[in-house]
Design a protein around this motif. Sequence first.
Motif, PDB file in Angstrom:
ATOM      1  N   ASP A  58       0.857  -1.196   0.000  1.00  0.00           N
ATOM      2  CA  ASP A  58       0.000   0.000   0.000  1.00  0.00           C
ATOM      3  C   ASP A  58       0.889   1.240   0.000  1.00  0.00           C
ATOM      4  O   ASP A  58       0.785   2.099   0.873  1.00  0.00           O
ATOM      5  N   TYR A  61       2.374   2.295   3.331  1.00  0.00           N
ATOM      6  CA  TYR A  61       1.515   2.283   4.525  1.00  0.00           C
ATOM      7  C   TYR A  61       1.402   0.870   5.113  1.00  0.00           C
ATOM      8  O   TYR A  61       0.526   0.590   5.929  1.00  0.00           O
ATOM      9  N   HIS A 101      -1.825  -0.393  11.860  1.00  0.00           N
ATOM     10  CA  HIS A 101      -1.491  -1.714  11.325  1.00  0.00           C
ATOM     11  C   HIS A 101      -0.011  -1.753  10.985  1.00  0.00           C
ATOM     12  O   HIS A 101       0.617  -0.712  10.800  1.00  0.00           O
ATOM     13  N   ARG A 137     -11.610  -1.144   4.237  1.00  0.00           N
ATOM     14  CA  ARG A 137     -11.732   0.168   3.602  1.00  0.00           C
ATOM     15  C   ARG A 137     -11.369   0.097   2.128  1.00  0.00           C
ATOM     16  O   ARG A 137     -11.698   0.999   1.364  1.00  0.00           O
ATOM     17  N   PHE A 138     -10.643  -0.925   1.755  1.00  0.00           N
ATOM     18  CA  PHE A 138     -10.182  -1.058   0.368  1.00  0.00           C
ATOM     19  C   PHE A 138     -11.059  -2.015  -0.429  1.00  0.00           C
ATOM     20  O   PHE A 138     -10.710  -2.414  -1.526  1.00  0.00           O
ATOM     21  N   ARG A 190       2.593  12.975  11.312  1.00  0.00           N
ATOM     22  CA  ARG A 190       1.242  12.859  10.759  1.00  0.00           C
ATOM     23  C   ARG A 190       0.779  11.449  11.148  1.00  0.00           C
ATOM     24  O   ARG A 190       1.478  10.464  10.891  1.00  0.00           O
ATOM     25  N   ASP A 192      -1.457   8.340  10.835  1.00  0.00           N
ATOM     26  CA  ASP A 192      -2.311   7.654   9.866  1.00  0.00           C
ATOM     27  C   ASP A 192      -3.537   7.059  10.569  1.00  0.00           C
ATOM     28  O   ASP A 192      -3.414   6.453  11.636  1.00  0.00           O
ATOM     29  N   VAL A 193      -4.690   7.204   9.944  1.00  0.00           N
ATOM     30  CA  VAL A 193      -5.980   6.724  10.474  1.00  0.00           C
ATOM     31  C   VAL A 193      -6.061   6.804  12.000  1.00  0.00           C
ATOM     32  O   VAL A 193      -6.319   5.813  12.690  1.00  0.00           O
ATOM     33  N   GLU A 256      -4.846  12.277  11.133  1.00  0.00           N
ATOM     34  CA  GLU A 256      -5.709  11.981   9.992  1.00  0.00           C
ATOM     35  C   GLU A 256      -6.931  11.244  10.515  1.00  0.00           C
ATOM     36  O   GLU A 256      -6.887  10.050  10.802  1.00  0.00           O
ATOM     37  N   HIS A 317      -2.856  12.457  -1.221  1.00  0.00           N
ATOM     38  CA  HIS A 317      -2.536  11.284  -2.038  1.00  0.00           C
ATOM     39  C   HIS A 317      -3.656  10.248  -2.070  1.00  0.00           C
ATOM     40  O   HIS A 317      -3.469   9.179  -2.644  1.00  0.00           O
ATOM     41  N   ASP A 318      -4.776  10.530  -1.429  1.00  0.00           N
ATOM     42  CA  ASP A 318      -5.899   9.577  -1.389  1.00  0.00           C
ATOM     43  C   ASP A 318      -7.106  10.037  -2.194  1.00  0.00           C
ATOM     44  O   ASP A 318      -8.072   9.278  -2.315  1.00  0.00           O
ATOM     45  N   ARG A 336     -14.370   8.438  -5.321  1.00  0.00           N
ATOM     46  CA  ARG A 336     -13.658   8.630  -6.579  1.00  0.00           C
ATOM     47  C   ARG A 336     -14.558   8.289  -7.764  1.00  0.00           C
ATOM     48  O   ARG A 336     -15.127   7.196  -7.808  1.00  0.00           O
ATOM     49  N   ARG A 401      -6.160   5.158  -6.273  1.00  0.00           N
ATOM     50  CA  ARG A 401      -5.559   6.460  -6.018  1.00  0.00           C
ATOM     51  C   ARG A 401      -4.298   6.727  -6.824  1.00  0.00           C
ATOM     52  O   ARG A 401      -3.643   7.746  -6.626  1.00  0.00           O
TER      53      ARG A 401
HETATM   54  O1  TEU Z   1      -5.950   6.584   4.593  1.00  0.00           O
HETATM   55  C1  TEU Z   1      -7.063   6.347   5.389  1.00  0.00           C
HETATM   56  C2  TEU Z   1      -8.398   6.220   4.716  1.00  0.00           C
HETATM   57  O2  TEU Z   1      -9.292   5.697   5.339  1.00  0.00           O
HETATM   58  C3  TEU Z   1      -8.716   6.712   3.352  1.00  0.00           C
HETATM   59  O3  TEU Z   1      -8.255   7.929   3.009  1.00  0.00           O
HETATM   60  C4  TEU Z   1      -8.409   5.660   2.327  1.00  0.00           C
HETATM   61  O4  TEU Z   1      -7.226   5.922   1.648  1.00  0.00           O
HETATM   62  C5  TEU Z   1      -9.506   5.595   1.312  1.00  0.00           C
HETATM   63  O5  TEU Z   1     -10.691   5.432   1.982  1.00  0.00           O
HETATM   64  C6  TEU Z   1      -9.305   4.423   0.384  1.00  0.00           C
HETATM   65  O6  TEU Z   1     -10.407   4.320  -0.475  1.00  0.00           O
HETATM   66  C7  TEU Z   1      -4.688   6.410   5.153  1.00  0.00           C
HETATM   67  C8  TEU Z   1      -3.626   6.801   4.149  1.00  0.00           C
HETATM   68  O7  TEU Z   1      -3.723   8.163   3.851  1.00  0.00           O
HETATM   69  C9  TEU Z   1      -3.770   5.929   2.953  1.00  0.00           C
HETATM   70  O8  TEU Z   1      -2.890   6.278   1.915  1.00  0.00           O
HETATM   71  C10 TEU Z   1      -3.518   4.501   3.388  1.00  0.00           C
HETATM   72  O9  TEU Z   1      -3.753   3.640   2.305  1.00  0.00           O
HETATM   73  C11 TEU Z   1      -4.430   4.108   4.544  1.00  0.00           C
HETATM   74  O10 TEU Z   1      -4.448   5.077   5.565  1.00  0.00           O
HETATM   75  C12 TEU Z   1      -3.940   2.833   5.182  1.00  0.00           C
HETATM   76  O11 TEU Z   1      -2.748   3.046   5.860  1.00  0.00           O
END
Ligand code: TEU
Length: 532
Positions: A58, A61, A101, A137-138, A190, A192-193, A256, A317-318, A336, A401
């Motif tokens: 990822d 990440y 994670h 989330r993916f 920063r 993350d999540v 974030e 970047h998301d 998106r 993304r």
């Molecule tokens: O992103 C967290 C997140 O929940 C969203 O922005 C996510 O990227 C989107 O819903 C996907 O469809 C953070 C980071 O910014 C992202 O780049 C990472 O992939 C994610 O955490 C996991 O670490």
Amino acid sequence: MSWWRDAVVYQVYPRSFADGNGDGVGDLAGIESRLPYLRDLGVDALWINPWYVSPMADGGYDVADYRAIDPVFGTLWDAERLIRAAHRHGLRIIVDIVPNHTSDRHAWFQAALAAPPGSPERARFHFRDAPNNWSSRFGGPAWSQVDDGQWYLHLFDAAQPDLNWDHPEVRAEFESILRFWLDRGVDGFRIDVADRLVKQAGLPDRPVRETGVPTFADNGSRPGSQPDKDQPEVHEIYRAWRRVLDEYPDRAFVGEMWVADPDRFAMYLRPDELHTAFNFAFLKCAWEAGALRSVIEQTLATHARVGAPATWVLSNHDVTRHATRYGREDTRFTKRVHDVPTDRALGVRRARAAALLSMALPGSVYVYQGDELGLPEVFDLPAEAREDPVFRRTEGKDLGRDGCRVPLPWGGDAPPFEFGTGSSWLPQPADWRGLTAARQLADPASMLSLYRLALRIRRNEPALGDGPMHWLDTEPGVLAFTRDPGFTCIINFTDAPIDLPAGTPLLASAELPTTPTGKPTLPPDTTAWLRT
Ligand code: TEU
């Protein structure tokens, strides 16, 4: 005043910023070589996306070692040198910490796989005999099965197992990682999540809609009602982290959190927790006067309650790049979308106006690399070049993304546009020839020239940055506010020119035509800064 209350922070996505060694992937040497560009752009700090050892499932990440740099980016020595070099240029460094994670290659997860169910090694993650109904989330389920039949939780990709934050070793380890980087001179983190570290005890199923599909919407759900995010116990973690950070002078956190409810959001910014957080309400908002005004008012009210500075974020970047979003019929960012008509010129015109708006508002500003070049989202990347796990996990239904992560065009007439010497990991559109930093530097009307001028004014203007703002009465479709001393910002969202209020124009996002009697007017989708 604390630097983070009004800093302009430039987001560097290291894979795509600048490639120093010609392997087609950006790296730390590339970033170091472009520090003069960033200094001259006029930003105060860099936020660098994860640079740690990672299998890159990822884009980094998925961290396998939080105390080492991935070889594709360089070495720990390169990182230390980059931090020092940035400081010499007057630029602070914010690194990305990924605590929700690890990578499945992290030593802890490898040990967990090698150990039996119920072992202490598995207790650092969420292993269960049966999954619950949470989804990733993916896309797809949030659980994957291991050889002995147990399942482990991953809110993102299967290569990103979620840590168990009830475990004292997990807490101790991250405080130690914070110190590791603080001791190397970083100015902030920063996170993350940041809202997802703690899960509701017992990992209960998510509430299910009538359709039988588990809900996963950030909007419309009752605060605190989702078992996989924003649990009250998460705040203890940030109080502990804040105590660590406060042992070092002048360092800051940016969280974030995609937490829509303003009261829940503000809790993370209480004086003993995080200093700042990304303003996604602003990022998601339509390019529309009324909607923006209410987001701005709500942002300022929310932050004022806890004494935290607001941030103004248009892209990262998301998400789909805002120069593209703003050229569409629906200018919001909800999810998106790629197959809708886009008016490129309109998108760029509004992106220019939005830049001046965000830089005039009270607080700190984020610039995602390439925003200053007006880069569009790229949709026609070949499937085999795409790396975002979102693309694969949704079977291409969501392009993912990668389209906002295309390597920057620095100069020259053909790809890789001086990004490096080898062909870049994602191909750049050939028509980016006109968008290179070198071309735009030579053009006073370019997006880059606008950013440079605006950031210079912002830095020298006592009215800008942190502090109060006051709305002016305007006709519908127009926003105007003053900042003391002597500064007015006005944006015309209507489709007809309007009169400019009294004052001398300092800067505008487009030319200001004059009436036959010589009065300057503000054309549609334009922001002007005035000296009053
Ligand atoms: O992103 C967290 C997140 O929940 C969203 O922005 C996510 O990227 C989107 O819903 C996907 O469809 C953070 C980071 O910014 C992202 O780049 C990472 O992939 C994610 O955490 C996991 O670490």
